[in-house]
Design an enzyme around this catalytic site. Sequence first.
Site, PDB file in Angstrom:
ATOM      1  N   ARG A   4       0.844  -1.195   0.000  1.00 25.75           N
ATOM      2  CA  ARG A   4       0.000   0.000   0.000  1.00 25.75           C
ATOM      3  C   ARG A   4       0.877   1.243   0.000  1.00 25.75           C
ATOM      4  O   ARG A   4       2.001   1.239   0.530  1.00 25.75           O
ATOM      5  CB  ARG A   4      -0.915   0.005   1.207  1.00 25.75           C
ATOM      6  CG  ARG A   4      -0.197   0.258   2.501  1.00 25.75           C
ATOM      7  CD  ARG A   4      -1.196   0.453   3.623  1.00 25.75           C
ATOM      8  NE  ARG A   4      -0.573   0.928   4.825  1.00 25.75           N
ATOM      9  CZ  ARG A   4      -0.457   0.211   5.935  1.00 25.75           C
ATOM     10  NH1 ARG A   4      -0.887  -1.031   5.968  1.00 25.75           N
ATOM     11  NH2 ARG A   4       0.084   0.739   7.006  1.00 25.75           N
ATOM     12  N   ASP A  45      -6.447  -2.571   8.147  1.00 23.42           N
ATOM     13  CA  ASP A  45      -5.677  -3.601   7.457  1.00 23.42           C
ATOM     14  C   ASP A  45      -6.435  -4.928   7.310  1.00 23.42           C
ATOM     15  O   ASP A  45      -7.525  -5.088   7.834  1.00 23.42           O
ATOM     16  CB  ASP A  45      -4.342  -3.816   8.191  1.00 23.42           C
ATOM     17  CG  ASP A  45      -3.183  -3.869   7.218  1.00 23.42           C
ATOM     18  OD1 ASP A  45      -3.291  -4.603   6.232  1.00 23.42           O
ATOM     19  OD2 ASP A  45      -2.173  -3.175   7.452  1.00 23.42           O
ATOM     20  N   GLU A  99       8.907 -12.122 -10.082  1.00 24.15           N
ATOM     21  CA  GLU A  99       7.459 -12.234 -10.258  1.00 24.15           C
ATOM     22  C   GLU A  99       7.083 -12.155 -11.732  1.00 24.15           C
ATOM     23  O   GLU A  99       6.083 -12.727 -12.160  1.00 24.15           O
ATOM     24  CB  GLU A  99       6.731 -11.121  -9.492  1.00 24.15           C
ATOM     25  CG  GLU A  99       6.633 -11.322  -7.985  1.00 24.15           C
ATOM     26  CD  GLU A  99       7.924 -10.985  -7.237  1.00 24.15           C
ATOM     27  OE1 GLU A  99       8.872 -10.478  -7.865  1.00 24.15           O
ATOM     28  OE2 GLU A  99       7.969 -11.240  -6.018  1.00 24.15           O
ATOM     29  N   TRP A 135       6.198  -1.010   2.878  1.00 23.52           N
ATOM     30  CA  TRP A 135       6.600  -2.407   2.647  1.00 23.52           C
ATOM     31  C   TRP A 135       7.112  -2.972   3.953  1.00 23.52           C
ATOM     32  O   TRP A 135       7.794  -2.302   4.726  1.00 23.52           O
ATOM     33  CB  TRP A 135       7.648  -2.515   1.554  1.00 23.52           C
ATOM     34  CG  TRP A 135       8.734  -1.492   1.607  1.00 23.52           C
ATOM     35  CD1 TRP A 135       9.483  -1.127   2.673  1.00 23.52           C
ATOM     36  CD2 TRP A 135       9.151  -0.677   0.513  1.00 23.52           C
ATOM     37  NE1 TRP A 135      10.356  -0.147   2.314  1.00 23.52           N
ATOM     38  CE2 TRP A 135      10.178   0.150   0.996  1.00 23.52           C
ATOM     39  CE3 TRP A 135       8.772  -0.591  -0.838  1.00 23.52           C
ATOM     40  CZ2 TRP A 135      10.823   1.072   0.176  1.00 23.52           C
ATOM     41  CZ3 TRP A 135       9.410   0.314  -1.632  1.00 23.52           C
ATOM     42  CH2 TRP A 135      10.431   1.142  -1.110  1.00 23.52           C
TER      43      TRP A 135
HETATM   44  C1  LIG Z   1      -4.402  -6.256  -1.060  1.00 27.43           C
HETATM   45  C2  LIG Z   1      -3.033  -6.538  -0.516  1.00 27.43           C
HETATM   46  C3  LIG Z   1      -2.326  -5.547   0.152  1.00 27.43           C
HETATM   47  C4  LIG Z   1      -1.040  -5.761   0.641  1.00 27.43           C
HETATM   48  N1  LIG Z   1      -0.388  -4.746   1.265  1.00 27.43           N
HETATM   49  C5  LIG Z   1       0.888  -4.930   1.668  1.00 27.43           C
HETATM   50  C6  LIG Z   1       1.615  -3.853   2.240  1.00 27.43           C
HETATM   51  O1  LIG Z   1       1.102  -2.738   2.387  1.00 27.43           O
HETATM   52  N2  LIG Z   1       2.904  -4.066   2.603  1.00 27.43           N
HETATM   53  C7  LIG Z   1       3.521  -5.281   2.446  1.00 27.43           C
HETATM   54  O2  LIG Z   1       4.695  -5.397   2.762  1.00 27.43           O
HETATM   55  N3  LIG Z   1       2.842  -6.339   1.937  1.00 27.43           N
HETATM   56  C8  LIG Z   1       1.544  -6.183   1.534  1.00 27.43           C
HETATM   57  N4  LIG Z   1       0.846  -7.229   0.985  1.00 27.43           N
HETATM   58  C9  LIG Z   1       1.479  -8.562   0.910  1.00 27.43           C
HETATM   59  C10 LIG Z   1       2.517  -8.671  -0.193  1.00 27.43           C
HETATM   60  O3  LIG Z   1       2.022  -8.177  -1.409  1.00 27.43           O
HETATM   61  C11 LIG Z   1       2.951 -10.120  -0.399  1.00 27.43           C
HETATM   62  O4  LIG Z   1       3.446 -10.617   0.813  1.00 27.43           O
HETATM   63  C12 LIG Z   1       3.985 -10.301  -1.487  1.00 27.43           C
HETATM   64  O5  LIG Z   1       4.341 -11.669  -1.581  1.00 27.43           O
HETATM   65  C13 LIG Z   1       5.238  -9.490  -1.230  1.00 27.43           C
HETATM   66  O6  LIG Z   1       6.114  -9.669  -2.328  1.00 27.43           O
HETATM   67  P1  LIG Z   1       7.687  -9.675  -2.122  1.00 27.43           P
HETATM   68  O7  LIG Z   1       8.021 -10.933  -1.373  1.00 27.43           O
HETATM   69  O8  LIG Z   1       8.236  -9.669  -3.511  1.00 27.43           O
HETATM   70  O9  LIG Z   1       8.028  -8.460  -1.353  1.00 27.43           O
HETATM   71  C14 LIG Z   1      -0.445  -7.026   0.488  1.00 27.43           C
HETATM   72  C15 LIG Z   1      -1.152  -8.038  -0.165  1.00 27.43           C
HETATM   73  C16 LIG Z   1      -2.424  -7.813  -0.662  1.00 27.43           C
HETATM   74  C17 LIG Z   1      -3.153  -8.911  -1.370  1.00 27.43           C
HETATM   75 MN   LIG Z   2       9.541 -10.998  -4.528  1.00 29.59          MN
END
Ligand SMILES: Cc1cc2nc3c(=O)[nH]c(=O)nc-3n(C[C@H](O)[C@H](O)[C@H](O)COP(=O)(O)O)c2cc1C
Ligand SMILES: [Mn+2]
Length: 520
Positions: free
Chosen positions: A212, A320, A271, A225
């Site tokens: 977000r 959240d 990804e 993040w």
């Molecule tokens: C709607 C939604 C909102 C999300 N918001 C966040 C967020 O604000 N911060 C975060 O770190 N992960 C958030 N996530 C989870 C990450 O997108 C998810 O863990 C993802 O695997 C992270 O990718 P990465 O491992 O490449 O960082 C969210 C997931 C969804 C479905």
């Molecule tokens: Mn990743």
Amino acid sequence: MATETLSDFLTMLDREGELARVSATVDPRLEIAAICDRIGKTPAPHGHQELDRSPAAVLGGKALLFENVSGSDIPVAINTFGSYWRVNRALGTKTLSDLADRVQALVKPEIPTTLMEKMKKLPDLLKLGTFPPKSVRTGICQQVILEGDKADLNRLPLIQCWPLDGDLDSGQVFDRAACANITERGTGRYITFGGVFTKDPETGSRNIGMYRVQQFGPRKCAMHWHLHHDGARHFRMYQKRNEKMPLAIVLGGESVLPYAATAPLPPGIEELLFAGFLNDRGIDLVPCRTIPLEVPANAEIVIEGYVDPNEKLMEGPFGDHTGFYSLADWYPVFNVTAITMRKNPIYPTTIVGKPPMEDYFLGKATERIFLPLLQMIVPDIVDYSLPISGAFHNCAFIKIQKQYPFQARRVMHAIWGAGQMSFTKFIIVVDEHVNVHDEQDVLFHLFSNCDPARDSEIVKGPVDILDHSSPEMGAGSKIGFDATVKLPAEGTVRKWPAELEFDAATLSLIERKWQEYGIK
Ligand SMILES: Cc1cc2nc3c(=O)[nH]c(=O)nc-3n(C[C@H](O)[C@H](O)[C@H](O)COP(=O)(O)O)c2cc1C
Ligand SMILES: [Mn+2]
């Protein structure tokens, strides 16, 4: 079957009776979110064909397209992935189990030995059946280019999701004293469904994460993040080099992209490769206008900019996916350098909150698709489920075929060492005859088969950043319950009784004679 652009996806949903268009003027602050919350808790038009036995499985309502949003001339799409059927269409599959079978087929030929070898094989496995992204010169996402002062986030219909979002006076803050003197406050409006594109400054490896982003000014945002996620890991590398980090937020594009951004791939596995695999075709990428990154050519809107290595903003609070507000805290700053878009774009967004919400179905997609990969690391797992009451990180039901003493505990510890699954706060391990997709069935065996002192395992370790119950942020305890039938070597175990069940002969007898009984 997956679509190339968000507007193609919406056209398909419309044709299939899965989209409601709203022409009444709506406020992007709270009104859209409240409508979405209400609709999402009604039955979805096509129902569901998945293993999930929770009452939520049939919900999700329709996707919504708000055509007139006050303050912006861009329509808002929400709840587009908010049902099993819609997630399946976005991922180009009939059922999530079918997609898991495709992943299984990739994994099968490999017989790696150690855990490290298995992890190292993953990128190759994904490449095997997939199509890498392709660089192209032009894309619809750059039909309109807004740079400098023209790049103004206020032109976009960013939504406020929950009443206290961004409100530093609400008390939903980590450190009240730190908040008292803050002059730069967020607007409470968030980008919630963007793919955040970043690059490892050393290897050039690309990452997409769904994080977000809170708007602060026309060109200023805070990036939320989590510590354990790849965006944060990349950022720490830029910080070390004292360089600003190029970052793009991508909205729309191939219908597989939003899901790919949420998929818990191990660090360093792109990804974009996974998206190509899901899409059955590589994703076309165009160079950004103001930063050295490439983004999907078919996106609706792209926000380009840099994250400053030193600057911080007080981000949050935010309603959240845990069903609670996450408290405001310091997060890095994203400065926008350009906004590019197609002509007549659609702005995609989502809200999270108490499940089921749209992200429930994205999470369930992960549960199914990653089963073969989880089984590579923990072969004892026959099946598993992340129940709705656990809001994903809080609870996992694990099914094993028990063969030796303390096998359930070995599985728990393996899960507590496996990627994002390691954050699981409650693990319940059951025998093969239990349906892990049926919460009642699992809880029945938990409550009846466990002696709490003998059959629980408490450990300390990293926990989900959003967990508000852990004594420290991101650090706490986790518990596993062995709800399987106990073996003599697992402590003091008395003679275990058999579970009640009718015999096959009686069941088939009454089946045969059912009409005869005349019971209406
Ligand atoms: C709607 C939604 C909102 C999300 N918001 C966040 C967020 O604000 N911060 C975060 O770190 N992960 C958030 N996530 C989870 C990450 O997108 C998810 O863990 C993802 O695997 C992270 O990718 P990465 O491992 O490449 O960082 C969210 C997931 C969804 C479905
Ligand atoms: Mn990743």
